[in-house]
Design a protein around this motif. Structure first.
Motif, PDB file in Angstrom:
ATOM      1  N   SER A   1       1.098  -1.134   0.069  1.00 25.04           N
ATOM      2  CA  SER A   1       0.169  -0.232   0.174  1.00 25.04           C
ATOM      3  C   SER A   1       1.016   1.390   0.075  1.00 25.04           C
ATOM      4  O   SER A   1       2.091   1.252   0.415  1.00 25.04           O
ATOM      5  CB  SER A   1      -0.873   0.305   1.156  1.00 25.04           C
ATOM      6  N   ILE A   2       0.315   2.407  -0.484  1.00 28.36           N
ATOM      7  CA  ILE A   2       0.999   3.790  -0.311  1.00 28.36           C
ATOM      8  C   ILE A   2       0.788   4.113   0.961  1.00 28.36           C
ATOM      9  O   ILE A   2       0.029   3.859   1.756  1.00 28.36           O
ATOM     10  CB  ILE A   2       0.358   4.546  -1.245  1.00 28.36           C
ATOM     11  N   GLY A   3       1.299   5.311   1.252  1.00 28.61           N
ATOM     12  CA  GLY A   3       1.167   6.011   2.670  1.00 28.61           C
ATOM     13  C   GLY A   3       2.271   6.141   3.361  1.00 28.61           C
ATOM     14  O   GLY A   3       2.432   6.961   4.198  1.00 28.61           O
TER      15      GLY A   3
ATOM     16  N   GLY B   1      -4.696   7.165  -5.576  1.00 29.14           N
ATOM     17  CA  GLY B   1      -5.192   6.089  -6.152  1.00 29.14           C
ATOM     18  C   GLY B   1      -6.142   6.315  -7.214  1.00 29.14           C
ATOM     19  O   GLY B   1      -6.238   5.508  -8.359  1.00 29.14           O
ATOM     20  N   GLN B   2      -6.872   7.503  -7.230  1.00 32.86           N
ATOM     21  CA  GLN B   2      -8.133   7.686  -8.232  1.00 32.86           C
ATOM     22  C   GLN B   2      -7.615   8.422  -9.381  1.00 32.86           C
ATOM     23  O   GLN B   2      -8.125   8.539 -10.325  1.00 32.86           O
ATOM     24  CB  GLN B   2      -9.203   8.250  -7.638  1.00 32.86           C
ATOM     25  N   HIS B   3      -6.224   9.031  -9.219  1.00 33.06           N
ATOM     26  CA  HIS B   3      -5.940  10.082 -10.327  1.00 33.06           C
ATOM     27  C   HIS B   3      -5.701   9.539 -11.651  1.00 33.06           C
ATOM     28  O   HIS B   3      -4.872   8.487 -11.635  1.00 33.06           O
ATOM     29  CB  HIS B   3      -4.761  10.845 -10.027  1.00 33.06           C
ATOM     30  N   GLU B   4      -6.267  10.095 -12.646  1.00 32.30           N
ATOM     31  CA  GLU B   4      -6.376   9.376 -13.814  1.00 32.30           C
ATOM     32  C   GLU B   4      -4.719   9.705 -14.611  1.00 32.30           C
ATOM     33  O   GLU B   4      -4.403   8.631 -15.480  1.00 32.30           O
ATOM     34  CB  GLU B   4      -7.440   9.949 -14.835  1.00 32.30           C
ATOM     35  N   LYS B   5      -4.166  10.401 -14.028  1.00 32.45           N
ATOM     36  CA  LYS B   5      -2.543  10.758 -14.474  1.00 32.45           C
ATOM     37  C   LYS B   5      -1.693   9.884 -13.672  1.00 32.45           C
ATOM     38  O   LYS B   5      -0.493   9.898 -14.167  1.00 32.45           O
ATOM     39  CB  LYS B   5      -2.362  11.943 -14.390  1.00 32.45           C
ATOM     40  N   ILE B   6      -2.237   9.279 -12.499  1.00 30.59           N
ATOM     41  CA  ILE B   6      -0.938   8.409 -11.791  1.00 30.59           C
ATOM     42  C   ILE B   6      -1.216   7.015 -12.069  1.00 30.59           C
ATOM     43  O   ILE B   6      -2.538   6.376 -11.711  1.00 30.59           O
ATOM     44  CB  ILE B   6      -1.067   8.856 -10.374  1.00 30.59           C
ATOM     45  N   LYS B   7       0.136   6.425 -12.479  1.00 26.41           N
ATOM     46  CA  LYS B   7      -0.034   5.060 -12.704  1.00 26.41           C
ATOM     47  C   LYS B   7       0.484   4.172 -11.467  1.00 26.41           C
ATOM     48  O   LYS B   7       1.734   4.740 -11.041  1.00 26.41           O
ATOM     49  CB  LYS B   7       0.605   4.265 -13.967  1.00 26.41           C
TER      50      LYS B   7
ATOM     51  N   THR C   1     -11.029  -7.869  -4.675  1.00 25.70           N
ATOM     52  CA  THR C   1     -11.925  -6.411  -4.400  1.00 25.70           C
ATOM     53  C   THR C   1     -11.756  -5.975  -2.895  1.00 25.70           C
ATOM     54  O   THR C   1     -12.262  -5.012  -2.513  1.00 25.70           O
ATOM     55  CB  THR C   1     -13.442  -6.789  -4.388  1.00 25.70           C
ATOM     56  N   GLY C   2     -10.664  -6.866  -2.460  1.00 28.81           N
ATOM     57  CA  GLY C   2     -10.637  -6.514  -1.148  1.00 28.81           C
ATOM     58  C   GLY C   2     -11.568  -6.636   0.231  1.00 28.81           C
ATOM     59  O   GLY C   2     -11.564  -6.063   1.187  1.00 28.81           O
ATOM     60  N   CYS C   3     -12.370  -7.753  -0.116  1.00 28.23           N
ATOM     61  CA  CYS C   3     -13.369  -8.054   0.821  1.00 28.23           C
ATOM     62  C   CYS C   3     -12.792  -8.770   2.308  1.00 28.23           C
ATOM     63  O   CYS C   3     -13.606  -8.639   3.181  1.00 28.23           O
ATOM     64  CB  CYS C   3     -14.464  -8.841   0.205  1.00 28.23           C
ATOM     65  N   GLY C   4     -11.747  -9.293   2.161  1.00 33.73           N
ATOM     66  CA  GLY C   4     -11.061  -9.743   3.322  1.00 33.73           C
ATOM     67  C   GLY C   4     -11.846 -11.078   3.912  1.00 33.73           C
ATOM     68  O   GLY C   4     -11.205 -11.312   5.093  1.00 33.73           O
TER      69      GLY C   4
ATOM     70  N   GLN D   1      -7.294   1.113   5.689  1.00 39.77           N
ATOM     71  CA  GLN D   1      -7.382   2.097   4.631  1.00 39.77           C
ATOM     72  C   GLN D   1      -6.413   2.053   3.426  1.00 39.77           C
ATOM     73  O   GLN D   1      -5.959   2.927   2.718  1.00 39.77           O
ATOM     74  CB  GLN D   1      -7.072   3.515   5.325  1.00 39.77           C
ATOM     75  N   ALA D   2      -5.631   0.779   3.553  1.00 37.69           N
ATOM     76  CA  ALA D   2      -4.683   0.538   2.251  1.00 37.69           C
ATOM     77  C   ALA D   2      -5.391   1.113   0.839  1.00 37.69           C
ATOM     78  O   ALA D   2      -6.246   0.778   0.667  1.00 37.69           O
ATOM     79  CB  ALA D   2      -4.428  -0.908   2.512  1.00 37.69           C
TER      80      ALA D   2
END
Ligand SMILES: Cc1cc2nc3c(=O)[nH]c(=O)nc-3n(C[C@H](O)[C@H](O)[C@H](O)COP(=O)(O)OP(=O)(O)OC[C@H]3O[C@@H](n4cnc5c(N)ncnc54)[C@H](O)[C@@H]3O)c2cc1C
Ligand code: SF4
Ligand code: SF4
Lengths: 148, 660
Positions: free
Chosen positions: B173-175, B203-209, B243-246, B277-278
């Protein structure tokens, strides 16, 4: 200008721009006092130092020659100092055959942050050359016959 | 050739131990020198104007400035002579400050040395030729390495500025560290509450891979055009499906896996999502603990996963990315506390680190924010903090200050008193360092409002006594020995460089200091640049720093990249190798030697094969020049003739010295 003769010897240094030259700058910025004999020539990389250049300096009258680059694996140009190490090691073994005592030539690695290390390198090398004294040039001495 | 020499006093920085005027007078006697003068501050505006004027008045075609290091002002003066109508490469500096006036006290010897340094520079300029840059295209994508708060800020600023960003993070994860923290000083606001939305933006920015759980394999190329191979480590979970359901975490039977996010104060499952929050919120299998790997059978997660995302056969994958600039934001590490034997760290369970304590305080930590002693799970009534655990200690070869510990100790002390109102808190400290805005007031609050007891002195020993520990040390203000019985000891362990920082530096060809922190180009004036063009630094990878400073550097590095990319083409440095085709014997030893594959074969009309330098690829190291048997390939501005001219000028001076 008179005055320095007899107290200073003729020492020339070839330093790579990225590490050792920066290290010498750092030593200066930190006011680390050093002997005054050394004159520095800036080259991009220790790998730029052609062994013939070192020989040339000795032929022209240098008492000592120092080459300093980046630490192995830390070269700004990836592998330049590996080339330097190989060539200069061969040169170092070869110089005695030309009548140049082993202690007059050294190569070493100093990074841009190592001001204190640079001070030590310069001081030690200068002391080492002073211990050997001024170098008799080719052709000087007994009729030019004795080059040992 | 008509050369002008300008000798700087630099106030008294040079003139204090070098007779600058005499240097200029002597310079007038050197071959080619038609004008020489000395000036108080050559780099000042009037100083530069004086050079420009002299170029016109004395019809100069080459200039030598004897002043500070060329690493400082070479470009300044190149621009000066360019304004005066000269080719900017008809210039040389003699370093009579860092390499002369600052390192020797003997004015006579220094002056003498300065004269010789100027003489060498003059001899070199006399061999200079006009050089002209060429231009090349820039790939306007940027790679950010490390997604702590500094790297995230850099990535967001670049992306908002319209650049495509590849963000590579080692962990799943980032952070970064900030995601582990409970509250942040000096405002005591919740760390994840301010970091979380930023993580979502990334995570959602369309310019960030985003490439998490990835590392840099290797890097080649140069500013404007880097090729980066990224190793995407096997997660054994297909993230396209997960999906990260765990569900897998609930059912995984291997429940004793090391929990990195919680710094080992609790265990986790072999398949896990590192924290709630990962980003990305995807599961990863730790093969060190997974029974499918250790015992060869289990497969529970594969059965329970509703999306069939588990893939035990997954392998690492290498993907290539092309970028034009790189921001390094790999953060810091923390000293392994077992190195601190005198504190019993690692031997006594109730001696823990600051970052572990942060996890105890954290409401989403394993104890839901209840502070407990690891030994018996009871609430501690007395907590002792020890600052500088491993920092500022020359005997441990770590003389530097870890920067943020004083402040987080005050924060954790305040939080302890908040969580356990009937607790007593002691802090053993060397000095408290609180220089930023609102910081000193914060420490005062801890002392005055929260009654935290600050004891100035080093701790010499910690030993157990029944269920408690005794902390023994000196109170250097009272000049007495003190012993404090306590339930819990928290060590502010030293910040170190990030794990494997050196290896990454070598791939990037950037420098690092003796502790592994990356070196900026100039400590004051170029704090986020490196000496490798196109590579920038942000955050604690450059040295320990707190969140505001790390974020500031993230933005600074991004703005550097944005300004670099504001041009469509970059100027290439013309100080590169050149082949004299007439002399070239076609052995191509140069091509074998060149570390950048900058030399290709070229066939001449008469069929002869010679080496040919690709202008934009050559980095100007000169390795080829020293290998070429016929002297055919010459590094411009550092040719054989130029170096020989320098050596000869110096030796000539030496000979004159001994004969006169
Ligand atoms: C106990 C404790 C409490 C603190 N409390 C506060 C506080 O209250 N307020 C405050 O301002 N500061 C605090 N700090 C300091 C804070 O942690 C740092 O200022 C901040 O984390 C620096 O951010 P960064 O992005 O530079 O580095 P990091 O947070 O370390 O992030 C670096 C990232 O890079 C990744 N990485 C590392 N190497 C590689 C690689 N080779 N390839 C790819 N990725 C890599 C890491 O996994 C990580 O995600 C505290 C520190 C500690 C230890
Ligand atoms: S295979 Fe078994 S042990 Fe391994 S992660 Fe899946 S459930 Fe856990
Ligand atoms: S100077 Fe020579 S060896 Fe160095 S990069 Fe240029 S072509 Fe290659």
């Amino acid at each position: 200008m008179p005055g320095m003769e007899g107290t200073e010897l003729r020492i020339i240094g070839f330093l790579c721009n990225w590490c050792s030259y920066g290290g010498a700058d750092t030593a200066g910025v930190s006011r680390f006092k050093q002997p005054t004999d050394l004159r520095i020539i800036r080259v991009p990389c220790s790998g730029r130092v052609d062994p013939l250049l070192v020989v040339k300096a000795f032929m022209e009258g240098a008492d000592g020659v120092l080459v300093s680059g980046c630490h192995p694996r830390d070269c700004h140009y990836s592998e330049g100092n590996f080339y330097a190490r190989r060539r200069l090691e061969v040169l170092k073994r070869f110089l005695p055959f030309m009548g140049i005592e082993p202690g007059r030539f050294e190569y070493t690695w100093v990074s841009a942050s190592e001001g204190a290390r640079w001070q030590k390198v310069v001081t030690d090398f200068t002391d080492q050359v002073h211990a050997l004294g001024p170098r008799r040039n080719f052709g000087e001495g007994n009729g030019g016959g004795d080059i040992r | 050739m008509r050369i002008g020499v300008f000798v700087c006093h630099c106030g008294t920085n040079i003139d204090g131990t070098v007779d600058s005027h005499q240097v200029a007078e002597e310079a007038k006697k050197f071959p080619h020198v038609v004008y020489a003068t000395d000036y108080l501050y050559t780099c000042s505006e009037p100083g530069q104007q004086e050079i420009q004027q002299a170029v016109g008045e004395h019809d100069l075609d080459g200039v030598v400035v004897a002043a500070c290091s060329p690493r400082m002002h070479e470009n300044t003066f190149r621009r000066t002579i360019e304004r005066a109508g000269l080719n900017r490469y008809m210039f040389e500096m003699a370093n009579i400050r860092e390499h002369c006036s600052w390192i020797g006290e003997d004015r006579e010897a220094n002056t003498h040395k300065a004269i010789e340094l100027v003489r060498m520079a003059v001899a070199k300029v006399a061999n200079h030729v006009h050089l002209h840059p060429s231009y090349f295209e820039v790939n306007k994508r940027v790679l950010v390495i490390g997604a702590g708060v500094a790297g995230m800020q850099a990535a967001l600023d670049c992306a908002d500025g319209g650049l495509d960003v590849v963000l590579v993070e080692k962990k799943s994860s980032i952070g970064g560290r900030m995601a582990q923290l409970d509250k942040t000083f000096p405002t005591v606001d919740c760390s994840i509450c301010i970091l979380g939305p930023k993580m979502v933006d990334v995570g959602q920015h369309e310019k960030i891979k985003l490439c998490t759980y990835s590392e840099i394999e290797d890097i080649s190329g140069y500013v404007g055009n880097y090729t980066v191979n990224i190793r995407r480590k096997a997660t054994y979970v297909d993230w396209g499906k997960c999906t990260g359901c765990g569900l897998c975490m609930e059912k995984c039977p291997s429940k004793k896996a090391y929990d990195y996010h919680n710094e080992g104060i609790a265990d986790t499952t072999a398949i896990n999502i590192s924290f709630p929050q990962a980003i990305p919120k995807k599961a990863t299998i730790d093969p060190e603990y997974c029974r499918q790997f250790t015992k060869g059978k289990c497969g529970v997660c594969a059965k329970v996963c509703p999306l069939g995302a588990i893939d035990y056969e997954m392998e690492d994958e290498i993907v290539a990315e092309e970028v034009g600039a790189i921001i390094v934001a790999t953060g810091y590490g923390l000293l392994n506390m077992e190195e601190l034997g005198e504190y019993g760290a690692g031997r006594y369970p109730d001696v823990i680190t600051g970052i572990q304590y942060e996890r105890f305080l954290n409401a989403s930590g394993p104890t839901q924010g209840h502070v407990v002693r690891p030994s018996d799970g009871e609430e501690p009534k007395r907590v002792v903090f020890i600052s500088c655990a491993g920092s500022r200690d020359a005997s441990l070869d770590r003389p530097y200050c870890s920067n943020f510990c004083c402040m987080y100790i005050a924060k954790q002390a305040i939080l302890t008193r908040d969580h356990i109102p009937d607790s007593e808190v002691y802090v053993f400290y060397m000095d408290t360092r609180s220089p930023s805005k609102g910081y000193e007031e914060f420490i005062r609050r801890a002392q005055e409002e929260y009654g935290v007891q600050y004891v100035r002195g080093r701790v010499s020993r910690i030993y157990p006594k029944g269920k408690r520990m005794v902390v023994r040390g000196a109170d250097t203000l009272l000049g007495t020995q003190v012993e404090v019985e306590t339930d819990l000891v928290v060590l502010a362990t030293a910040a170190t460089c990030a794990p494997e920082a050196e290896e990454l530096a070598e791939k990037l060809r950037i420098s690092y200091d003796e502790y592994g922190f990356y070196m900026e180009s100039h400590p004051k004036l170029r704090p986020v640049e490196t000496n490798t063009s196109g590579v920038f630094l942000a955050g604690a990878c450059q040295g320990p720093k707190d969140i505001p400073a790390a974020v500031g550097q993230g933005s600074a590095a991004a703005s550097k990249v944005l300004s670099l990319f504001s041009k469509d083409q970059l100027e290439s440095d013309p100080q590169i190798a050149q082949v004299m085709e007439l002399r070239c014997v076609g052995c191509l030893k140069c091509a074998d030697t060149c570390p950048f594959q900058a030399i290709e074969e070229k066939e001449l009309p008469d069929g002869r094969v010679v080496g040919h330098v690709i202008e934009t690829v050559c980095q100007g190291c000169g390795l080829c020049t020293s290998i070429c048997p016929s002297g055919a390939i010459q590094l411009q501005q550092c040719t054989d003739n130029q170096l020989i001219a320098e050596v000869e000028a110096l030796c000539q001076a030496w000979r004159e010295r001994s004969s006169g």
